[in-house]
Design a protein around this motif. Structure first.
Motif, PDB file in Angstrom:
ATOM      1  N   ARG A 223      13.182 -16.550  21.116  1.00 60.43           N
ATOM      2  CA  ARG A 223      12.959 -17.023  22.494  1.00 60.43           C
ATOM      3  C   ARG A 223      13.003 -15.855  23.487  1.00 60.43           C
ATOM      4  NH1 ARG A 223      14.613 -20.907  19.341  1.00 60.43           N
ATOM      5  NH2 ARG A 223      14.582 -23.128  19.882  1.00 60.43           N
ATOM      6  N   VAL A 224      13.931 -14.919  23.252  1.00 54.86           N
ATOM      7  CA  VAL A 224      14.121 -13.806  24.202  1.00 54.86           C
ATOM      8  C   VAL A 224      12.917 -12.863  24.195  1.00 54.86           C
ATOM      9  CG1 VAL A 224      15.538 -11.751  24.685  1.00 54.86           C
ATOM     10  CG2 VAL A 224      16.648 -13.931  24.122  1.00 54.86           C
ATOM     11  N   GLN A 225      12.452 -12.483  22.989  1.00 55.77           N
ATOM     12  CA  GLN A 225      11.373 -11.489  22.912  1.00 55.77           C
ATOM     13  C   GLN A 225      10.050 -12.007  23.480  1.00 55.77           C
ATOM     14  OE1 GLN A 225       8.643 -11.576  20.300  1.00 55.77           O
ATOM     15  NE2 GLN A 225       9.311 -13.729  20.083  1.00 55.77           N
ATOM     16  N   LYS A 226       9.938 -13.330  23.633  1.00 55.59           N
ATOM     17  CA  LYS A 226       8.719 -13.875  24.252  1.00 55.59           C
ATOM     18  C   LYS A 226       8.677 -13.535  25.737  1.00 55.59           C
ATOM     19  CE  LYS A 226       8.107 -18.201  21.748  1.00 55.59           C
ATOM     20  NZ  LYS A 226       8.167 -19.620  22.004  1.00 55.59           N
ATOM     21  N   GLU A 227       9.859 -13.357  26.320  1.00 59.19           N
ATOM     22  CA  GLU A 227       9.974 -13.158  27.772  1.00 59.19           C
ATOM     23  C   GLU A 227      10.168 -11.702  28.171  1.00 59.19           C
ATOM     24  OE1 GLU A 227       9.636 -15.809  29.716  1.00 59.19           O
ATOM     25  OE2 GLU A 227       9.582 -17.160  27.986  1.00 59.19           O
ATOM     26  N   ILE A 228      10.753 -10.898  27.262  1.00 59.36           N
ATOM     27  CA  ILE A 228      11.146  -9.542  27.651  1.00 59.36           C
ATOM     28  C   ILE A 228      10.979  -8.609  26.447  1.00 59.36           C
ATOM     29  CG2 ILE A 228      13.649  -9.832  27.133  1.00 59.36           C
ATOM     30  CD1 ILE A 228      14.210  -8.430  29.774  1.00 59.36           C
ATOM     31  N   PRO A 229      10.419  -7.387  26.656  1.00 56.95           N
ATOM     32  CA  PRO A 229      10.266  -6.483  25.507  1.00 56.95           C
ATOM     33  C   PRO A 229      11.637  -6.152  24.916  1.00 56.95           C
ATOM     34  CG  PRO A 229       9.318  -5.517  27.516  1.00 56.95           C
ATOM     35  CD  PRO A 229       9.986  -6.786  27.915  1.00 56.95           C
ATOM     36  N   SER A 230      11.782  -6.382  23.636  1.00 60.07           N
ATOM     37  CA  SER A 230      13.112  -6.193  23.047  1.00 60.07           C
ATOM     38  C   SER A 230      13.047  -6.004  21.534  1.00 60.07           C
ATOM     39  CB  SER A 230      14.009  -7.392  23.375  1.00 60.07           C
ATOM     40  OG  SER A 230      13.310  -8.595  23.179  1.00 60.07           O
ATOM     41  N   LYS A 231      14.141  -5.455  20.998  1.00 60.77           N
ATOM     42  CA  LYS A 231      14.274  -5.275  19.550  1.00 60.77           C
ATOM     43  C   LYS A 231      15.611  -5.869  19.138  1.00 60.77           C
ATOM     44  CE  LYS A 231      10.914  -2.102  18.399  1.00 60.77           C
ATOM     45  NZ  LYS A 231      10.711  -0.768  18.942  1.00 60.77           N
ATOM     46  N   LEU A 232      15.709  -6.263  17.865  1.00 61.21           N
ATOM     47  CA  LEU A 232      16.967  -6.816  17.344  1.00 61.21           C
ATOM     48  C   LEU A 232      17.424  -6.004  16.139  1.00 61.21           C
ATOM     49  CD1 LEU A 232      19.137  -9.125  17.120  1.00 61.21           C
ATOM     50  CD2 LEU A 232      17.476 -10.381  15.732  1.00 61.21           C
ATOM     51  N   LEU A 233      18.667  -5.522  16.186  1.00 60.63           N
ATOM     52  CA  LEU A 233      19.243  -4.799  15.041  1.00 60.63           C
ATOM     53  C   LEU A 233      20.230  -5.724  14.340  1.00 60.63           C
ATOM     54  CD1 LEU A 233      20.119  -1.345  16.694  1.00 60.63           C
ATOM     55  CD2 LEU A 233      17.937  -2.131  15.760  1.00 60.63           C
ATOM     56  N   MET A 234      20.023  -5.952  13.048  1.00 56.12           N
ATOM     57  CA  MET A 234      20.886  -6.832  12.261  1.00 56.12           C
ATOM     58  C   MET A 234      21.705  -5.957  11.303  1.00 56.12           C
ATOM     59  SD  MET A 234      20.075  -9.973  13.128  1.00 56.12           S
ATOM     60  CE  MET A 234      20.388 -11.124  11.807  1.00 56.12           C
ATOM     61  N   ILE A 235      23.012  -5.930  11.500  1.00 52.85           N
ATOM     62  CA  ILE A 235      23.862  -5.044  10.694  1.00 52.85           C
ATOM     63  C   ILE A 235      24.785  -5.877   9.815  1.00 52.85           C
ATOM     64  CG2 ILE A 235      25.596  -3.181  10.776  1.00 52.85           C
ATOM     65  CD1 ILE A 235      23.822  -3.481  13.887  1.00 52.85           C
ATOM     66  N   GLY A 236      24.796  -5.565   8.528  1.00 51.59           N
ATOM     67  CA  GLY A 236      25.659  -6.275   7.591  1.00 51.59           C
ATOM     68  C   GLY A 236      24.883  -6.764   6.385  1.00 51.59           C
ATOM     69  N   GLU A 237      25.616  -7.296   5.448  1.00 48.78           N
ATOM     70  CA  GLU A 237      25.047  -7.824   4.205  1.00 48.78           C
ATOM     71  C   GLU A 237      25.741  -9.140   3.897  1.00 48.78           C
ATOM     72  OE1 GLU A 237      22.729  -6.900   2.223  1.00 48.78           O
ATOM     73  OE2 GLU A 237      22.348  -4.840   2.875  1.00 48.78           O
ATOM     74  N   GLY A 238      25.076 -10.015   3.170  1.00 48.88           N
ATOM     75  CA  GLY A 238      25.749 -11.240   2.757  1.00 48.88           C
ATOM     76  C   GLY A 238      24.781 -12.286   2.280  1.00 48.88           C
ATOM     77  N   PRO A 239      25.316 -13.447   1.878  1.00 49.15           N
ATOM     78  CA  PRO A 239      24.509 -14.458   1.206  1.00 49.15           C
ATOM     79  C   PRO A 239      23.342 -15.017   2.024  1.00 49.15           C
ATOM     80  CG  PRO A 239      26.763 -15.238   1.611  1.00 49.15           C
ATOM     81  CD  PRO A 239      26.745 -13.790   1.936  1.00 49.15           C
ATOM     82  N   LEU A 336      19.580  -9.845  30.734  1.00 49.79           N
ATOM     83  CA  LEU A 336      18.653  -8.734  30.465  1.00 49.79           C
ATOM     84  C   LEU A 336      17.545  -8.562  31.510  1.00 49.79           C
ATOM     85  CD1 LEU A 336      18.120  -8.887  26.584  1.00 49.79           C
ATOM     86  CD2 LEU A 336      19.530  -7.294  27.902  1.00 49.79           C
ATOM     87  N   GLN A 337      17.290  -9.618  32.297  1.00 51.15           N
ATOM     88  CA  GLN A 337      16.128  -9.521  33.190  1.00 51.15           C
ATOM     89  C   GLN A 337      16.377  -8.726  34.459  1.00 51.15           C
ATOM     90  OE1 GLN A 337      14.963 -13.619  33.058  1.00 51.15           O
ATOM     91  NE2 GLN A 337      13.066 -13.171  31.946  1.00 51.15           N
ATOM     92  N   ASP A 338      17.611  -8.364  34.706  1.00 52.95           N
ATOM     93  CA  ASP A 338      17.910  -7.597  35.920  1.00 52.95           C
ATOM     94  C   ASP A 338      18.911  -6.498  35.552  1.00 52.95           C
ATOM     95  OD1 ASP A 338      19.135  -6.671  38.241  1.00 52.95           O
ATOM     96  OD2 ASP A 338      18.862  -8.582  39.305  1.00 52.95           O
ATOM     97  N   ASP A 339      18.487  -5.241  35.711  1.00 51.27           N
ATOM     98  CA  ASP A 339      19.336  -4.126  35.266  1.00 51.27           C
ATOM     99  C   ASP A 339      20.669  -4.061  35.996  1.00 51.27           C
ATOM    100  OD1 ASP A 339      17.852  -3.298  33.206  1.00 51.27           O
ATOM    101  OD2 ASP A 339      16.909  -1.585  34.227  1.00 51.27           O
ATOM    102  N   SER A 340      20.688  -4.490  37.272  1.00 51.60           N
ATOM    103  CA  SER A 340      21.978  -4.417  37.978  1.00 51.60           C
ATOM    104  C   SER A 340      22.954  -5.445  37.383  1.00 51.60           C
ATOM    105  CB  SER A 340      21.802  -4.607  39.486  1.00 51.60           C
ATOM    106  OG  SER A 340      21.360  -5.910  39.725  1.00 51.60           O
TER     107      SER A 340
END
Ligand code: GMT
Length: 377
Positions: A223-239, A336-340
């Motif tokens: 939902r977020v990336q549709k509105e604002i340029p963004s990347k997601l980092l997924m850290i970890g391992e598991g089932p 995220l939509q406003d830097d301040s």
């Protein structure tokens, strides 16, 4: 003091807290002995006061399940005797508190006294410990520890609801070495290597178990990336990892979502982060959220368990009801939509971690050990 620390040596929060605690105690001049089946992943032998004793298990064809508790309590007896340990601090009740009780009894027969401090971490109470298969032994181990601590007020209340506890549980919050995160930000953070200047970076760290609801992370990000340029980092391992990778593919997000696996350098990864997502079903505390906040990251989480004690709604991030991915996405965008606004949340998050600083929490554990030690004399 001479302290034995028993924990899971893995990437889970309880193992991380136990390891960081042991290293900090050794730094302050205490003699610390880790007793577990592998060297803890975050253990860095920076001090001559740190020791590691591996619990080994013999395979035997008769056993469908290897008796780890037996090997662990035998090892505890051996280490306490050999190094004159005064305290056994066990992290995660199952099976550590039970094994410590047995070790204590075996030592008493030899005329040796050792005190047992048990720290409850969460799933040892909420998901596993209260299951009828374990409840009796877990309740017994908690009641027979000399001192019991819980990592949040919520976990203390939950423990008292689920078990008949005959002693006071002390709340000692998890802690963080806040300076480590400042250093990572100042010295090594090359954000440009990961994202374009206009892109926001969102992170999630967990052991990818069902309780973490990792699919919600992907659905929020979708939902977020549709509105604002963004990347997601997924850290970890598991089932759940294969399932969420499949969802990432299905939603056509593969160019925006990066699965980085387990890492011992969380501080260096978090330095890039703007918002951290933790939509867990339950979290007794949420150490990963605290680590993110120490790295100046706003937190979007559920309002379950101890999370409201760590993430302050409208200040360090936002809290939503379990499973409400629309609300979590809306809140992420609000930040995220406003830097301040983003900068204000980042500053607030960092400021709030001060109450969980190593400097504040370490003396509380030392005080707990001293009170045990006094009662031996
Ligand atoms: O969250 C996990 O699955 C790992 C687990 C552990 O024991 O390693 O984490 C628990 O202990 C952490 C350290 O005290 C807490 O920050 C986590 O909130 C807690 N996890 C849950 O309650 C689900």
């Amino acid at each position: 003091m001479k302290i034995g620390i028993v924990c899971y040596p893995t990437f889970g929060g309880s193992g991380v807290v136990a390891t960081e605690l042991g290293m900090a105690l050794a730094d302050k001049g205490h003699e610390v002995h880790f007793i577990t089946y592998n060297q803890p992943v975050r253990l860095d032998f920076i001090s001559h006061n740190l020791h590691f004793h591996q619990v080994l298990i013999e395979e035997y064809p008769l056993f469908q399940y290897q008796p780890y508790e037996l090997a662990l309590s035998s090892k505890m007896v051996e280490v306490v005797q050999k190094y004159d340990l005064e305290i056994l601090h066990v992290h995660y009740a199952i099976p550590h508190a039970y094994a410590a009780f047995m070790a204590k009894q075996m030592l008493l027969e030899k005329g040796i006294q050792v005190k047992v401090v048990t720290t409850l971490h969460g799933t040892d109470i909420t998901l596993v410990g209260s299951h009828p298969n374990y409840k009796t032994a877990v309740e017994f181990s908690i009641n027979n520890s000399d001192i019991v601590t819980a990592v949040s007020n919520n976990l203390k209340e939950t423990t008292n609801k689920l078990f008949t506890i005959k002693k006071n549980i002390e709340v000692v919050y998890n802690f963080i070495d806040t300076e480590k995160y400042d250093k990572a930000r100042e010295e090594e953070c090359r954000r440009i290597a990961l994202a374009k200047p206009e892109e926001k970076i969102i992170t999630h760290i967990s052991n990818f178990r069902p309780v973490k609801r990792v699919e919600d992370v992907i659905n929020i990000f979708y939902r977020v990336q549709k509105e604002i340029p963004s990347k997601l980092l997924m850290i970890g391992e598991g089932p759940e990892r294969a399932k969420v990778e499949a969802l990432t593919k299905k939603l056509n997000l593969r160019k925006k979502v990066f699965f980085l696996g387990n890492s011992t350098e969380i501080d260096k990864i978090l330095c890039y982060s703007d918002v951290f997502l933790l939509p867990s079903k339950t979290e007794s505390f949420g150490l990963a959220a605290l680590e993110a906040m120490a790295a100046k990251t706003a937190v979007i989480s559920t309002n379950t368990g101890g999370l409201p004690e760590v993430n302050i709604h409208g200040e360090t991030g936002y809290l939503s009801n379990l499973g409400d991915v629309d609300d979590m996405a809306k809140n992420t965008l609000k930040i995220l939509q406003d830097d301040s606004i983003l900068n204000k949340f980042k500053e607030n998050a960092k400021a709030h971690t001060k109450m969980f600083s190593l400097d504040n929490i370490l003396p509380i554990y030392e005080e707990i050990y001293t009170s045990c030690f006094k009662s031996i004399l």
